[in-house]
Motif scaffolding. Structure first.
Motif, PDB file in Angstrom:
ATOM      1  N   PHE A 114      57.272  -7.130  44.209  1.00  0.00           N
ATOM      2  CA  PHE A 114      57.265  -8.702  44.646  1.00  0.00           C
ATOM      3  C   PHE A 114      57.982  -9.312  43.467  1.00  0.00           C
ATOM      4  O   PHE A 114      58.551 -10.307  43.757  1.00  0.00           O
ATOM      5  CB  PHE A 114      55.592  -8.781  44.640  1.00  0.00           C
ATOM      6  N   GLY A 115      57.677  -9.062  42.200  1.00  0.00           N
ATOM      7  CA  GLY A 115      58.246  -9.999  41.060  1.00  0.00           C
ATOM      8  C   GLY A 115      59.475 -10.061  41.022  1.00  0.00           C
ATOM      9  O   GLY A 115      60.440 -11.157  40.766  1.00  0.00           O
ATOM     10  N   ALA A 116      60.150  -8.908  41.679  1.00  0.00           N
ATOM     11  CA  ALA A 116      61.679  -8.895  41.454  1.00  0.00           C
ATOM     12  C   ALA A 116      62.328  -9.952  42.571  1.00  0.00           C
ATOM     13  O   ALA A 116      63.594 -10.022  42.456  1.00  0.00           O
ATOM     14  CB  ALA A 116      62.317  -7.147  41.901  1.00  0.00           C
ATOM     15  N   PHE A 117      61.625 -10.007  43.457  1.00  0.00           N
ATOM     16  CA  PHE A 117      62.176 -11.226  44.463  1.00  0.00           C
ATOM     17  C   PHE A 117      61.548 -12.529  44.437  1.00  0.00           C
ATOM     18  O   PHE A 117      61.593 -13.482  45.353  1.00  0.00           O
ATOM     19  CB  PHE A 117      62.156 -10.622  45.983  1.00  0.00           C
ATOM     20  N   GLY A 118      60.827 -12.699  43.420  1.00  0.00           N
ATOM     21  CA  GLY A 118      59.999 -14.056  43.223  1.00  0.00           C
ATOM     22  C   GLY A 118      58.862 -14.231  44.172  1.00  0.00           C
ATOM     23  O   GLY A 118      58.476 -15.206  44.286  1.00  0.00           O
ATOM     24  N   ASP A 119      58.270 -13.181  44.754  1.00  0.00           N
ATOM     25  CA  ASP A 119      57.307 -13.211  45.478  1.00  0.00           C
ATOM     26  C   ASP A 119      55.990 -13.163  44.553  1.00  0.00           C
ATOM     27  O   ASP A 119      55.953 -13.074  43.290  1.00  0.00           O
ATOM     28  CB  ASP A 119      57.123 -12.058  46.421  1.00  0.00           C
ATOM     29  N   GLN A 120      54.840 -13.748  45.162  1.00  0.00           N
ATOM     30  CA  GLN A 120      53.695 -13.821  44.434  1.00  0.00           C
ATOM     31  C   GLN A 120      53.121 -12.378  43.749  1.00  0.00           C
ATOM     32  O   GLN A 120      52.889 -11.522  44.455  1.00  0.00           O
ATOM     33  CB  GLN A 120      52.391 -14.431  45.195  1.00  0.00           C
ATOM     34  N   THR A 121      52.911 -12.274  42.389  1.00  0.00           N
ATOM     35  CA  THR A 121      52.398 -11.204  41.888  1.00  0.00           C
ATOM     36  C   THR A 121      51.025 -11.071  41.419  1.00  0.00           C
ATOM     37  O   THR A 121      50.296 -10.057  41.194  1.00  0.00           O
ATOM     38  CB  THR A 121      53.176 -11.116  40.597  1.00  0.00           C
ATOM     39  N   SER A 122      50.133 -12.165  41.287  1.00  0.00           N
ATOM     40  CA  SER A 122      48.720 -12.496  41.309  1.00  0.00           C
ATOM     41  C   SER A 122      48.036 -11.995  42.619  1.00  0.00           C
ATOM     42  O   SER A 122      48.162 -12.185  43.433  1.00  0.00           O
ATOM     43  CB  SER A 122      48.362 -13.751  41.034  1.00  0.00           C
ATOM     44  N   PRO A 123      47.231 -10.637  42.212  1.00  0.00           N
ATOM     45  CA  PRO A 123      46.499 -10.121  43.113  1.00  0.00           C
ATOM     46  C   PRO A 123      45.486 -10.868  43.818  1.00  0.00           C
ATOM     47  O   PRO A 123      45.090 -11.067  45.185  1.00  0.00           O
ATOM     48  CB  PRO A 123      45.778  -8.869  42.720  1.00  0.00           C
ATOM     49  N   SER A 124      44.852 -11.845  42.994  1.00  0.00           N
ATOM     50  CA  SER A 124      44.057 -12.839  43.533  1.00  0.00           C
ATOM     51  C   SER A 124      44.470 -13.830  44.590  1.00  0.00           C
ATOM     52  O   SER A 124      44.159 -14.097  45.507  1.00  0.00           O
ATOM     53  CB  SER A 124      43.229 -13.720  42.407  1.00  0.00           C
ATOM     54  N   VAL A 125      45.742 -14.362  44.154  1.00  0.00           N
ATOM     55  CA  VAL A 125      46.437 -15.188  44.979  1.00  0.00           C
ATOM     56  C   VAL A 125      46.760 -14.767  46.120  1.00  0.00           C
ATOM     57  O   VAL A 125      46.722 -15.172  47.330  1.00  0.00           O
ATOM     58  CB  VAL A 125      47.622 -15.896  44.053  1.00  0.00           C
ATOM     59  N   ARG A 126      47.290 -13.332  45.979  1.00  0.00           N
ATOM     60  CA  ARG A 126      47.872 -12.738  47.267  1.00  0.00           C
ATOM     61  C   ARG A 126      46.628 -12.446  48.197  1.00  0.00           C
ATOM     62  O   ARG A 126      46.696 -12.424  49.500  1.00  0.00           O
ATOM     63  CB  ARG A 126      48.502 -11.405  47.034  1.00  0.00           C
ATOM     64  N   ALA A 127      45.434 -12.051  47.503  1.00  0.00           N
ATOM     65  CA  ALA A 127      44.208 -11.794  48.606  1.00  0.00           C
ATOM     66  C   ALA A 127      44.058 -13.241  49.163  1.00  0.00           C
ATOM     67  O   ALA A 127      43.509 -13.100  50.398  1.00  0.00           O
ATOM     68  CB  ALA A 127      43.236 -11.496  47.670  1.00  0.00           C
ATOM     69  N   SER A 128      43.948 -14.633  48.661  1.00  0.00           N
ATOM     70  CA  SER A 128      43.684 -15.585  49.162  1.00  0.00           C
ATOM     71  C   SER A 128      44.931 -15.970  50.376  1.00  0.00           C
ATOM     72  O   SER A 128      44.558 -16.258  51.515  1.00  0.00           O
ATOM     73  CB  SER A 128      43.857 -16.836  48.156  1.00  0.00           C
ATOM     74  N   MET A 129      46.069 -15.479  49.891  1.00  0.00           N
ATOM     75  CA  MET A 129      47.178 -15.609  51.060  1.00  0.00           C
ATOM     76  C   MET A 129      47.188 -14.730  52.412  1.00  0.00           C
ATOM     77  O   MET A 129      47.019 -15.189  53.485  1.00  0.00           O
ATOM     78  CB  MET A 129      48.692 -15.362  50.595  1.00  0.00           C
ATOM     79  N   LEU A 130      46.414 -13.485  51.853  1.00  0.00           N
ATOM     80  CA  LEU A 130      46.031 -12.554  53.017  1.00  0.00           C
ATOM     81  C   LEU A 130      45.013 -12.970  54.150  1.00  0.00           C
ATOM     82  O   LEU A 130      45.056 -12.871  55.305  1.00  0.00           O
ATOM     83  CB  LEU A 130      45.822 -11.192  52.138  1.00  0.00           C
ATOM     84  N   ASP A 131      43.858 -13.538  53.480  1.00  0.00           N
ATOM     85  CA  ASP A 131      42.882 -13.995  54.045  1.00  0.00           C
ATOM     86  C   ASP A 131      43.253 -15.275  55.165  1.00  0.00           C
ATOM     87  O   ASP A 131      43.035 -15.298  56.316  1.00  0.00           O
ATOM     88  CB  ASP A 131      41.750 -14.316  53.379  1.00  0.00           C
TER      89      ASP A 131
END
Length: 262
Positions: A114-131
């Protein structure tokens, strides 16, 4: 009822060619395997050089088979745009004539994917995005008009067609409660990191407490040298892993041609 059997294929290196994945699927179906699910990664560390696109591989499987289920297992929704993913999923469901399953999860940045392409690296933020992304995605796949204005995504009065049935299986690590709660709102749970069949029994207890129905799928994968027999009564699907490292193409085809071990 004993679990159904499938392959869980990393499209890396020797299998980083959708045509080869399609051929593997065709031979696997002929030998009695009932599914071929494909890993979704854009890179996988220094030991993996070549990587194929998961959607192209799923399309190849759909075109080369007639009964086999296919789909990404799992795609990290926070790396996708929900409306684009909805279009991809609907098209693959049509192409496969209803044999497409959409596996979705949080994803893992252990190789900096994720980080290599500038995507979100925070698991908690990704979880919020997932839901939130699941809310938009399922709305669009329903064929109903979607009005959503959230923290991460927006959909203003849009309706998608076609809207074929697309089962959603949520991936999550064993003992993590949040993925099971999330999965219980959908069609299946892909259990990652289980150790024994008793682990799956405990997963089922938790899922039952969340009110899943009889059609809900509990799914796991095993290494090819692990005897699947003890697991067949505890899961609905037992997948055999192909990859990710040092993939031997002859060995992969031999596994497919041999059919399910039990």
């Amino acid at each position: 009822m004993a679990a159904r059997r499938g392959l869980f294929v990393a499209p890396f290196d020797a299998l980083a060619d959708p045509r080869v994945v399609g051929e593997l699927a065709a031979r696997a179906e002929a030998a009695g395997w009932e599914a071929l699910f494909v890993w979704d990664h854009v890179q996988y560390g220094e030991r993996v050089r070549d990587v194929a696109d998961v959607w192209t591989c799923c399309a190849a499987v759909a075109m080369r088979t007639t009964t086999m289920l296919t789909g990404p297992m799992v795609t990290p929704l926070a790396r996708r745009r929900p409306h684009v993913l909805a279009r991809q999923a609907a098209s693959l469901a049509v192409l496969s004539q209803g044999r497409f399953v959409l596996g979705i999860g949080l994803g893992d940045d252990w190789v900096g994917e994720f980080g290599a392409f500038g995507d979100q690296t925070s698991p908690s933020v990704r979880a919020s995005m997932l839901d939130e992304g699941l809310e938009v995605l399922t709305g669009l796949l329903s064929g109903e008009s979607v009005h959503h204005d959230g923290e991460h995504y927006r959909a203003h009065g849009v309706r998608f067609s076609p809207a074929p049935r697309v089962p959603i299986w949520i991936g999550g690590r064993f003992r993590n409660a949040r993925p099971m709660r999330r999965a219980a709102r959908h069609d299946g749970f892909f259990v990652i990191g289980q150790s024994t069949p008793d682990d799956i029994a405990s997963v089922r207890v938790t899922l039952d407490e969340h009110g899943v129905d009889d059609d809900f799928a509990v799914v796991l994968d095993l290494q090819p040298d692990v005897d699947p027999t003890p697991w067949l009564d505890s899961a609905d699907w037992v997948l055999t892993r192909v990859g990710p490292f040092d993939i031997d193409l002859d060995a992969a085809f031999a596994l497919a041609d041999a059919g399910p071990a039990s």
